[in-house]
Scaffold this active site. Structure first.
Site, PDB file in Angstrom:
ATOM      1  N   GLY A 181       0.740  -1.110   0.036  1.00  0.00           N
ATOM      2  CA  GLY A 181      -0.022  -0.110   0.048  1.00  0.00           C
ATOM      3  C   GLY A 181       0.767   1.249  -0.130  1.00  0.00           C
TER       4      GLY A 181
ATOM      5  N   HIS B 152       2.538   4.746  -5.105  1.00  0.00           N
ATOM      6  CA  HIS B 152       3.333   5.828  -5.789  1.00  0.00           C
ATOM      7  C   HIS B 152       3.298   5.604  -7.207  1.00  0.00           C
ATOM      8  CE1 HIS B 152       6.731   3.303  -5.427  1.00  0.00           C
ATOM      9  NE2 HIS B 152       6.578   3.435  -4.047  1.00  0.00           N
TER      10      HIS B 152
ATOM     11  N   GLY C 105       5.781   4.448  -8.741  1.00  0.00           N
ATOM     12  CA  GLY C 105       6.546   2.886  -9.105  1.00  0.00           C
ATOM     13  C   GLY C 105       5.208   1.980  -8.941  1.00  0.00           C
ATOM     14  N   HIS C 106       4.454   1.919  -8.086  1.00  0.00           N
ATOM     15  CA  HIS C 106       3.421   1.095  -8.375  1.00  0.00           C
ATOM     16  C   HIS C 106       2.769   1.285  -9.417  1.00  0.00           C
ATOM     17  CE1 HIS C 106       4.250   1.231  -3.956  1.00  0.00           C
ATOM     18  NE2 HIS C 106       4.210   0.083  -4.083  1.00  0.00           N
TER      19      HIS C 106
ATOM     20  N   GLN D 299      14.836  -8.868  -3.589  1.00  0.00           N
ATOM     21  CA  GLN D 299      13.425  -9.534  -3.361  1.00  0.00           C
ATOM     22  C   GLN D 299      13.079 -10.194  -4.684  1.00  0.00           C
ATOM     23  OE1 GLN D 299       9.760  -7.865  -1.318  1.00  0.00           O
ATOM     24  NE2 GLN D 299       9.397  -7.217  -3.528  1.00  0.00           N
TER      25      GLN D 299
ATOM     26  N   ILE E  63      11.341   3.507 -10.812  1.00  0.00           N
ATOM     27  CA  ILE E  63      10.863   4.850 -11.021  1.00  0.00           C
ATOM     28  C   ILE E  63      11.521   5.843 -10.026  1.00  0.00           C
ATOM     29  CG2 ILE E  63       8.826   6.383 -11.096  1.00  0.00           C
ATOM     30  CD1 ILE E  63       9.023   3.972 -13.406  1.00  0.00           C
TER      31      ILE E  63
ATOM     32  N   SER F 224       9.527   5.510  -3.308  1.00  0.00           N
ATOM     33  CA  SER F 224       9.396   4.557  -2.095  1.00  0.00           C
ATOM     34  C   SER F 224       8.457   4.959  -1.258  1.00  0.00           C
ATOM     35  CB  SER F 224      10.824   4.502  -1.449  1.00  0.00           C
ATOM     36  OG  SER F 224      10.642   3.611  -0.259  1.00  0.00           O
ATOM     37  N   SER F 225       7.687   4.126  -0.653  1.00  0.00           N
ATOM     38  CA  SER F 225       6.686   4.520   0.572  1.00  0.00           C
ATOM     39  C   SER F 225       7.446   5.222   1.780  1.00  0.00           C
ATOM     40  CB  SER F 225       5.758   3.511   1.008  1.00  0.00           C
ATOM     41  OG  SER F 225       5.297   3.102  -0.188  1.00  0.00           O
ATOM     42  N   ARG F 226       8.636   4.580   1.736  1.00  0.00           N
ATOM     43  CA  ARG F 226       9.598   5.138   3.032  1.00  0.00           C
ATOM     44  C   ARG F 226       9.941   6.452   2.808  1.00  0.00           C
ATOM     45  NH1 ARG F 226      10.396  -0.395   3.716  1.00  0.00           N
ATOM     46  NH2 ARG F 226       9.819  -1.393   5.858  1.00  0.00           N
TER      47      ARG F 226
END
Length: 282
Positions: free
Chosen positions: A31, A34, A36-37, A152, A175, A184-186
């Site tokens: 979730g 962004h 990238g997703h 990963q 991206i 990144s979400s972070r």
């Protein structure tokens, strides 16, 4: 677009699509989506139907990691998914994915023993277990993962090969923001000063690529130069920076094959990852 929370609901939708002979693309996420997703969703458009999971998987977080504070915004995520053609969001609670007496895991050796696997020892067992469960629930034709999480991606590809899982795993390019920072979400954890420091990762990548193009083939020299660049940034603390075989994740001395140069760097308290690959066999 549907949003469902149970495995039973997902399987019912999949069964209906299979009866119609439709192909299914799948994007597993935690979730806080962004660009990238969004690029993964765009790539998955080659399928008849797109399923995206949103599940902050507790099994891949260590005791001192950011499970509770990991950013969540289902309303925002749903909007992005609907605008980009996702057909189904699977958004389960942990209790739906893991029974109270859950005790079965997907584990892996070798590929998990370097890079993120060294500093996050429980991480990849959690990743492999949840991805295998999601593959069994969704039964996609193709699954899409970002190349930012290069270790990963290699692990998932190996798991699919070793366990004969009937899904094609597709890696999609990193991206980046305009200044080179990988999406990144972070990144939301960074304050203004830390955000200004974050491009140091991409700067080191640019330096590393140039060294290789100029003929450098000694991995130790490459890593030394890249580290020196990062260490000039006061807010940066290197977790790891290594050159490894892109297939086995084992460290290399000579740059003479398909090599992954990967890093994890703390900017303040936020741990950012980035990488690049270079194929010396081409």
């Amino acid at each position: 677009m549907k949003i469902v929370k149970t495995i039973e609901e997902v399987r019912k939708c999949i069964m209906e699509w299979r009866r119609e002979g439709l192909s299914i693309g799948f994007i597993p996420t935690m979730g806080y989506l962004h660009e990238g997703h969004q690029s993964l969703i765009n790539q998955a458009d080659e399928n008849d139907r797109i399923v995206l999971s949103i599940f902050v998987n507790p099994m891949q977080f260590g005791p001192q990691e950011d499970l509770a504070s990991y950013p969540r915004d289902l309303e925002r995520d749903s909007r992005l998914c609907e605008e980009n053609g996702v057909d189904l969001i699977f958004h389960p609670e942990p209790e739906e994915m893991y029974e109270a007496d859950f005790c079965s895991y997907a584990d892996m050796s070798v590929l998990t023993e370097e890079l993120c696997g060294l500093s996050r020892p429980v991480h990849f067992r959690g990743v492999c277990t949840v991805v295998l469960k999601l593959f069994n629930i969704v039964t996609p034709d193709r699954a899409y993962f970002g190349e930012k999480d290069a270790q990963q991606l290699a692990i998932i590809k190996r798991m699919v090969r070793d366990l004969n899982i009937n899904v094609e795993v597709i890696g999609c390019p990193i991206i980046r923001e305009r200044d080179g920072v990988a999406k990144s979400s972070r990144n939301t954890y960074l304050n203004a000063e830390e955000r200004k420091a974050a491009p140091v990762l991409y700067g080191s990548i640019q330096i590393g690529k140039k060294l290789i193009k100029d003929g450098e083939r000694d991995a130790a020299v490459l890593i030394k130069v890249m580290k020196k660049y990062i260490e000039k940034e006061p807010l940066a603390k290197i977790d790891y920076l290594k050159a490894v075989d892109a297939m086995s994740m084992s460290q290399v001395d000579k740059l003479d094959r398909r090599v992954l140069v990967a890093m994890a760097v703390f900017i303040g308290k936020s741990r950012l990852i980035d990488n690049f690959t270079f194929d010396f066999e081409e």
